[in-house]
Write a protein that holds these residues in place. Structure first.
Motif, PDB file in Angstrom:
ATOM      1  N   GLU A  10       0.788  -1.223   0.000  1.00 57.41           N
ATOM      2  CA  GLU A  10       0.000   0.000   0.000  1.00 57.41           C
ATOM      3  C   GLU A  10       0.825   1.280   0.000  1.00 57.41           C
ATOM      4  N   THR A  11       2.130   1.190   0.153  1.00 60.03           N
ATOM      5  CA  THR A  11       2.951   2.393   0.177  1.00 60.03           C
ATOM      6  C   THR A  11       4.096   2.275  -0.821  1.00 60.03           C
ATOM      7  N   SER A  12       4.692   3.408  -1.127  1.00 66.09           N
ATOM      8  CA  SER A  12       5.837   3.415  -2.033  1.00 66.09           C
ATOM      9  C   SER A  12       6.978   2.566  -1.482  1.00 66.09           C
ATOM     10  N   ALA A  13       7.155   2.589  -0.164  1.00 63.34           N
ATOM     11  CA  ALA A  13       8.217   1.793   0.453  1.00 63.34           C
ATOM     12  C   ALA A  13       7.965   0.295   0.276  1.00 63.34           C
ATOM     13  N   ASP A  14       6.685  -0.100   0.272  1.00 64.95           N
ATOM     14  CA  ASP A  14       6.348  -1.519   0.108  1.00 64.95           C
ATOM     15  C   ASP A  14       6.768  -2.062  -1.256  1.00 64.95           C
ATOM     16  N   VAL A  15       6.743  -1.217  -2.283  1.00 61.80           N
ATOM     17  CA  VAL A  15       7.000  -1.703  -3.639  1.00 61.80           C
ATOM     18  C   VAL A  15       8.321  -1.216  -4.223  1.00 61.80           C
ATOM     19  N   ARG A  16       9.101  -0.526  -3.433  1.00 64.54           N
ATOM     20  CA  ARG A  16      10.343   0.076  -3.927  1.00 64.54           C
ATOM     21  C   ARG A  16      11.263  -0.938  -4.608  1.00 64.54           C
ATOM     22  N   ASP A  17      11.390  -2.131  -4.059  1.00 59.97           N
ATOM     23  CA  ASP A  17      12.326  -3.126  -4.582  1.00 59.97           C
ATOM     24  C   ASP A  17      11.676  -4.202  -5.446  1.00 59.97           C
ATOM     25  N   LEU A  50      -4.819   0.549 -10.108  1.00 61.99           N
ATOM     26  CA  LEU A  50      -4.142   0.590 -11.405  1.00 61.99           C
ATOM     27  C   LEU A  50      -3.355   1.887 -11.558  1.00 61.99           C
ATOM     28  N   ILE A  51      -3.978   3.019 -11.270  1.00 57.14           N
ATOM     29  CA  ILE A  51      -3.326   4.315 -11.396  1.00 57.14           C
ATOM     30  C   ILE A  51      -2.117   4.399 -10.467  1.00 57.14           C
ATOM     31  N   TRP A  52      -2.299   3.966  -9.220  1.00 55.81           N
ATOM     32  CA  TRP A  52      -1.207   4.009  -8.242  1.00 55.81           C
ATOM     33  C   TRP A  52      -0.042   3.115  -8.675  1.00 55.81           C
ATOM     34  N   THR A  53      -0.354   1.905  -9.137  1.00 60.34           N
ATOM     35  CA  THR A  53       0.694   0.959  -9.532  1.00 60.34           C
ATOM     36  C   THR A  53       1.467   1.476 -10.742  1.00 60.34           C
ATOM     37  N   GLU A  54       0.753   2.058 -11.704  1.00 62.98           N
ATOM     38  CA  GLU A  54       1.438   2.616 -12.874  1.00 62.98           C
ATOM     39  C   GLU A  54       2.344   3.786 -12.473  1.00 62.98           C
ATOM     40  N   ALA A  55       1.906   4.603 -11.533  1.00 60.95           N
ATOM     41  CA  ALA A  55       2.736   5.720 -11.069  1.00 60.95           C
ATOM     42  C   ALA A  55       3.980   5.210 -10.341  1.00 60.95           C
ATOM     43  N   ASN A  60       9.891   3.881 -10.217  1.00 63.92           N
ATOM     44  CA  ASN A  60      10.918   2.864  -9.962  1.00 63.92           C
ATOM     45  C   ASN A  60      11.608   2.334 -11.216  1.00 63.92           C
ATOM     46  N   HIS A  61      10.918   2.353 -12.344  1.00 61.47           N
ATOM     47  CA  HIS A  61      11.482   1.742 -13.554  1.00 61.47           C
ATOM     48  C   HIS A  61      11.488   2.661 -14.768  1.00 61.47           C
ATOM     49  N   GLY A  62      10.981   3.887 -14.627  1.00 61.89           N
ATOM     50  CA  GLY A  62      11.062   4.855 -15.709  1.00 61.89           C
ATOM     51  C   GLY A  62      10.124   4.624 -16.871  1.00 61.89           C
ATOM     52  N   ILE A  63       9.105   3.798 -16.703  1.00 62.07           N
ATOM     53  CA  ILE A  63       8.129   3.567 -17.772  1.00 62.07           C
ATOM     54  C   ILE A  63       6.968   4.524 -17.552  1.00 62.07           C
ATOM     55  N   ALA A  64       6.730   5.402 -18.505  1.00 66.40           N
ATOM     56  CA  ALA A  64       5.710   6.435 -18.349  1.00 66.40           C
ATOM     57  C   ALA A  64       4.326   5.827 -18.127  1.00 66.40           C
ATOM     58  N   ALA A  65       3.630   6.392 -17.154  1.00 64.85           N
ATOM     59  CA  ALA A  65       2.266   5.951 -16.855  1.00 64.85           C
ATOM     60  C   ALA A  65       1.305   6.616 -17.840  1.00 64.85           C
ATOM     61  N   PRO A  66       0.424   5.841 -18.467  1.00 65.51           N
ATOM     62  CA  PRO A  66      -0.534   6.446 -19.387  1.00 65.51           C
ATOM     63  C   PRO A  66      -1.556   7.281 -18.625  1.00 65.51           C
TER      64      PRO A  66
END
Length: 72
Positions: A10-17, A50-55, A60-66
């Protein structure tokens, strides 16, 4: 009882790696739920995820979110 509601990240820290493959799979899951979900509340929850995950994938990976709008 205190704690998380679910085991979902649920947080940016959770998905950072997380690897790119995780982001892509989560985006695919959320997109499917948004497109085929039952109630409008369920569809909106998938859309927000979906919006949060794409952001986060963009950070983290530089792929632009639509750009997306709910209901389209």
């Amino acid at each position: 009882m205190a704690g998380k509601r679910s085991n979902a990240d649920e947080t940016s820290a959770d998905v950072r790696d997380m690897p790119l493959s995780w982001f892509n799979a989560e985006i695919k899951r959320c997109l499917h739920g948004y497109e085929t979900g039952g109630s409008s509340q369920g569809r909106k929850a998938f859309f927000k995820r979906l919006i949060w995950t794409e952001a986060e994938r963009e950070k983290n990976h530089g792929i632009a979110a639509p750009r997306r709008r709910f209901g389209r």
